[in-house]
Design an enzyme around this catalytic site. Sequence first.
Site, PDB file in Angstrom:
ATOM      1  N   GLU A 164      11.137   3.919  27.617  1.00 27.33           N
ATOM      2  CA  GLU A 164      10.977   4.925  26.564  1.00 27.33           C
ATOM      3  C   GLU A 164      10.005   4.475  25.480  1.00 27.33           C
ATOM      4  O   GLU A 164       9.228   5.274  24.969  1.00 27.33           O
ATOM      5  CB  GLU A 164      12.337   5.279  25.950  1.00 27.33           C
ATOM      6  CG  GLU A 164      13.296   5.985  26.903  1.00 27.33           C
ATOM      7  CD  GLU A 164      12.769   7.325  27.406  1.00 27.33           C
ATOM      8  OE1 GLU A 164      11.803   7.856  26.842  1.00 27.33           O
ATOM      9  OE2 GLU A 164      13.340   7.828  28.392  1.00 27.33           O
TER      10      GLU A 164
ATOM     11  N   TYR B 145      13.987  10.670  19.031  1.00 29.19           N
ATOM     12  CA  TYR B 145      13.766  10.921  20.453  1.00 29.19           C
ATOM     13  C   TYR B 145      14.326   9.794  21.329  1.00 29.19           C
ATOM     14  O   TYR B 145      15.088  10.038  22.279  1.00 29.19           O
ATOM     15  CB  TYR B 145      12.266  11.108  20.773  1.00 29.19           C
ATOM     16  CG  TYR B 145      12.041  10.965  22.254  1.00 29.19           C
ATOM     17  CD1 TYR B 145      12.353  11.999  23.112  1.00 29.19           C
ATOM     18  CD2 TYR B 145      11.653   9.734  22.802  1.00 29.19           C
ATOM     19  CE1 TYR B 145      12.254  11.845  24.480  1.00 29.19           C
ATOM     20  CE2 TYR B 145      11.550   9.572  24.163  1.00 29.19           C
ATOM     21  CZ  TYR B 145      11.847  10.623  25.001  1.00 29.19           C
ATOM     22  OH  TYR B 145      11.772  10.454  26.346  1.00 29.19           O
TER      23      TYR B 145
ATOM     24  N   ASP C 200      10.740  15.973  22.748  1.00 29.79           N
ATOM     25  CA  ASP C 200       9.409  15.370  22.794  1.00 29.79           C
ATOM     26  C   ASP C 200       8.374  16.487  22.910  1.00 29.79           C
ATOM     27  O   ASP C 200       8.708  17.666  22.770  1.00 29.79           O
ATOM     28  CB  ASP C 200       9.315  14.390  23.975  1.00 29.79           C
ATOM     29  CG  ASP C 200       9.244  15.129  25.303  1.00 29.79           C
ATOM     30  OD1 ASP C 200       9.750  16.267  25.378  1.00 29.79           O
ATOM     31  OD2 ASP C 200       8.665  14.581  26.258  1.00 29.79           O
TER      32      ASP C 200
END
Length: 347
Positions: free
Chosen positions: A33, A116, A134
């Site tokens: 991520e 996020y 996102d």
Amino acid sequence: MNFSRTLTFWYSEHKRDMPWRNTKNPYNIWLSEIILQQTQITQGQPYYDAFVNKYPTVFDLANAQESEVLKLWQGLGYYSRARNLHASAKHVANELNGIFPNTYKDLLNLKGVGDYTASAIASICFNEPTAVVDGNVYRVLSRYFGIDTPINSTKGIKEFKTLATSLIDHQNPSDYNQAIMEFGAIQCKPRNPNCNACPLNESCVALQKNIIDQLPVKLKKTKISTKYFNFIVMLSTDKKTIFQKRTHKGIWQNLYQFPLMESEKKLKIADFKKHPFIVSYFEDTPFEFSLYNNIDIVHKLSHQHLHTKFWIVEIDQLPQKGIPIADLKRYPTSILISNFIDEFFDA
DNA sequence: AAATCGGGGTC
DNA sequence: GACCCAGATTT
């Protein structure tokens, strides 16, 4: 079928195979991520593989030197991600016994982990129904529901987060979150989305109103500034040069570079030797110099354009301690400098 | 609320 | 050239 179920079904049929989709290990998910923030899959995946290979566990990453981590990150950009990645690895390894936080709220405390990323890790690894928002999610939701609130406004950020939260599938938050992102990436694309073959085309507001290409709405970015960078590439008779760390805040922090002088305007070759920076640097030491590139190399960043010259200075002895030219490639540096080194020293 | 922080890809 | 990318942080 409702919106969420349609997406998760679509995902089960169309999802691409990716290395981080074969694990729920928080270390791997976190790593993927961070790497994928503002980064396309095709650009990030080789870096993910390299990091997993070199640092299989959070302890391996924590035990590394920062410059080593930055070297592996070289070329990916947004280098604060790498510095925060390393700092968080040390925190998890040393303060949390190597165990990652397992809730959205606690994940937010890690450096480099914002709304996020905390949502992604919490949902994928711990099945917490926290919705990711996102760039893909903004696009899918703004189109399907016909929302024209600017996605980068305070109001828009809140509005889309609330909407995404209301839509998440509580039975399978991991697959739902990944489904809507994957859907945005390969079906509801920024340009030329494949609406004919879209499973949501009968209820998509933007498609009905024929405003697909007007959504999402985004406030325009700040304008790009121009700077003039002059790097001094010293070559001593014992084959050394000066390569120094950028320690101040700003672009490329903690990466290495040749001594840099910034100028307001293009620096001409006749002015080089008389420049105060050069005068103070070399004092009375004799040297010969030449300009490597007559035409500026324009290095374009998202918010500034760097007009760059490389000045080659041949000198008997360096004015300060240097490093062997043969060792240059061990140091983390920007793509701008890296490209120069490849062209100049390998040609 | 706006600016900062990279580099690569697309059209 | 404009826009986008599995955004976060600082000002």
